[in-house]
Each structure stands twice: as C-alpha cells, then as structure tokens.
Design an enzyme around this catalytic site. Sequence first.
Site, PDB file in Angstrom:
ATOM      1  N   LYS A   1       0.844  -1.206   0.000  1.00 53.32           N
ATOM      2  CA  LYS A   1       0.000   0.000   0.000  1.00 53.32           C
ATOM      3  C   LYS A   1       0.881   1.259   0.000  1.00 53.32           C
ATOM      4  CE  LYS A   1      -3.716  -2.594   2.038  1.00 53.32           C
ATOM      5  NZ  LYS A   1      -4.395  -3.137   3.214  1.00 53.32           N
TER       6      LYS A   1
ATOM      7  N   GLN B   1      -4.806  -1.935   9.402  1.00 53.13           N
ATOM      8  CA  GLN B   1      -4.587  -3.231   8.768  1.00 53.13           C
ATOM      9  C   GLN B   1      -5.142  -4.365   9.633  1.00 53.13           C
ATOM     10  OE1 GLN B   1      -3.265  -3.767   5.596  1.00 53.13           O
ATOM     11  NE2 GLN B   1      -3.980  -5.842   5.998  1.00 53.13           N
TER      12      GLN B   1
ATOM     13  N   ASP C   1     -11.324   2.340   3.874  1.00 53.54           N
ATOM     14  CA  ASP C   1     -11.504   0.885   3.797  1.00 53.54           C
ATOM     15  C   ASP C   1     -12.991   0.530   3.662  1.00 53.54           C
ATOM     16  OD1 ASP C   1      -9.848  -1.239   3.627  1.00 53.54           O
ATOM     17  OD2 ASP C   1      -9.505  -1.478   5.772  1.00 53.54           O
TER      18      ASP C   1
END
Length: 291
Positions: free
Chosen positions: A49, A93, A116
Amino acid sequence: MELIDGNKIAADIVTELKAEVAQINGRKPCIALVRVGEDPASVSYVRKKEKTAAEIGVTSRIILPPVSISQAELCALLDALNADPTVDGILVQSPLPKHIDEVAIFRRVSPEKDVDGFNTLNLGKVAQEDETGFVACTPAGIMELLARSGVDLKGRHVVVVGRSLIVGKPVALLALQKKAGANGTVTICHSSTTNLPALTRQADVLIAAIGRPEFVTADMVKPGVVVIDVGINRVPDSSKKTGYRLTGDVHFPTVAPLASKITPVPGGVGPMTVAMLMKNTVKAFRLGQAR
Ligand code: NDP
C-alpha cells in the site's frame, strides 16, 4: 475464454490516479496506514500500500503501534488521526491482535476518512446508493474489474457465494444497485444454502468469496459464465520456495475452459484492492477539500 487481467486493470487505475494527483496544487492526499504488530502478511500488505501510494503521489504516514497496544490506546490514536486535517484516509490493517475488538476499531475511524469502507455509515451508504460514501475496496474492485472488462450486469443472474461484510454482502448490494453496469438479479449463497450447485449453475456471473481452495468445480457452472474468483488460499506445496502456493476458490483448470471470462488467482481481484484503496483516498481528499 478471456482472462480478466487484474494486474493490468489495477495498473491502469494507478496511472489515472497518478495523473489526477499530479494536477493537485499544494498538499497532496494523505493516507495513514496503521499496522499493529509484525504479522508477516500484514507487513507485506502495508508495504504494498505504501509503495502504490508513493507511485501515485499520495503521501503515506506509517504508524506501527506495538502488539501490546490496548483498545483504549488504539482508539486514542485513531481519534488523533480523525482530528488531523492533514490526514485524508485512515486504514487499520486487519487482522488485529486477539485482545482488540476489531469491529469497534473500524467504527472508530471517522466515516469521512474510512477509505476501507468498513464503518457502519459507509456500509449503509452502499445500501442507500449514496455516492458520497466509501465502498469497501475488494467489492469496489470487483465492480471495476467487471465494468472495465465490458461485463454489464443488467438483467443477468449474479450468484455470490459468501456473505461476509468485507466481500459477499457489499458486492451483492453493488450488483443490485439501480445504476449503469449494475441492475443484476442477485442470489447470495452461504454455508447453510441447500443444493448450492443448482444455484451456481444458474449464474451468468459467479462471484466466489468462500475462502475454500478450489471449491467451485466444473459441474457447478454453466458454459459461458463470467467467473470472479475472490479467494486467496495458501495450499501447502513443497515444490515452492515458500512451501505453499496461492489458489482461489475456483478450480481454475476445469472451470476456465467453460467460462467466457474468468479472473486468475493471483493476478485477478487481489491487485484491485490496493488500487481501490488509493482511489478512495483521493476521493476522501476531494470531499475534504469541498467541506
Ligand atoms: P469469510 O470467511 O468471512 O466468509 C466466507 C463466506 O463463505 C461465508 O459467508 C461462508 O458462509 C461462506 N461459505 C463457507 N463455506 C461454504 C460452503 N461450503 N458453501 C457455501 N458457502 C460457504 O471470508 P471473506 O469473505 O473475508 O473472504 C473470502 C475469500 O476471499 C478468502 O479466501 C479471502 O482470503 C479472500 N479475500 C480476498 C481479498 C482480495 O483482495 N482478493 C480480500 C478479502 C478476502 P457462512 O456465512 O454461512 O459462514
């Protein structure tokens, strides 16, 4: 049979975003990447990322709390990022350590920075077809793959196997939306579905998000089907340096010859997830500038 090349489509999106970000004067979009502990898969996902962000010109701020961080401390960290006007998107994450309530953490991220798309408000906006929300990256990536491969879902029977909040449910809602490219007739299957093969055989478009290696076999599909294989499964393989090989939820060797289009694993849905995260980050920046 045509292979849907996720690497190529993701690279196209990265190129488009790079051009868009280059036009932005002053502060560039910024994503905070929060990784708790040293889980090897998380280390490599966050690195990917960070690398993609750099390629596009998106600033990334890497925050690496120790695995011992408490729920309260992690919440305080997110509150600070939520309040920071120089941070546009926040990604925590997954997976988080066992002592952390993951859903509570996803909810703690401000909806405006929830790139997200796991916050309750953003999941609700998918249902309401409110375009100001953020769609979770994997389902958004699947829709983008279909659109850029010329697959229009209108009037077609889309069968989704899997009902997780991360993939199955949101992708089913997206396929159902009353907008160009969508308008599918959607069936959602799960582990309590009876006679699954009878349903998957009806699919014009089959989306497999099950988490079971090579679960979908040739007898479960009809000729001409479009197959999106979301699964990423590690199967032990002593011939590989890593000791495992990656496989999807679809038995590719037998299903691919029947399909009109199919995504490979790896190189299908996987690369799209990071590209869509960056797309959401640029969108968060734009929405933030307009507020
Ligand atoms: P979950 O484990 O959360 O969900 C799996 C779903 O499959 C559940 O709804 C489950 O049903 C259903 N299922 C399990 N067994 C069966 C069965 N025998 N028959 C019918 N349905 C079944 O997984 P995720 O949705 O998070 O992920 C699915 C796969 O996609 C995984 O391989 C994961 O690694 C991969 N993935 C890939 C991503 C990417 O970027 N490409 C991103 C996210 C996930 P029930 O609800 O009844 O338990």
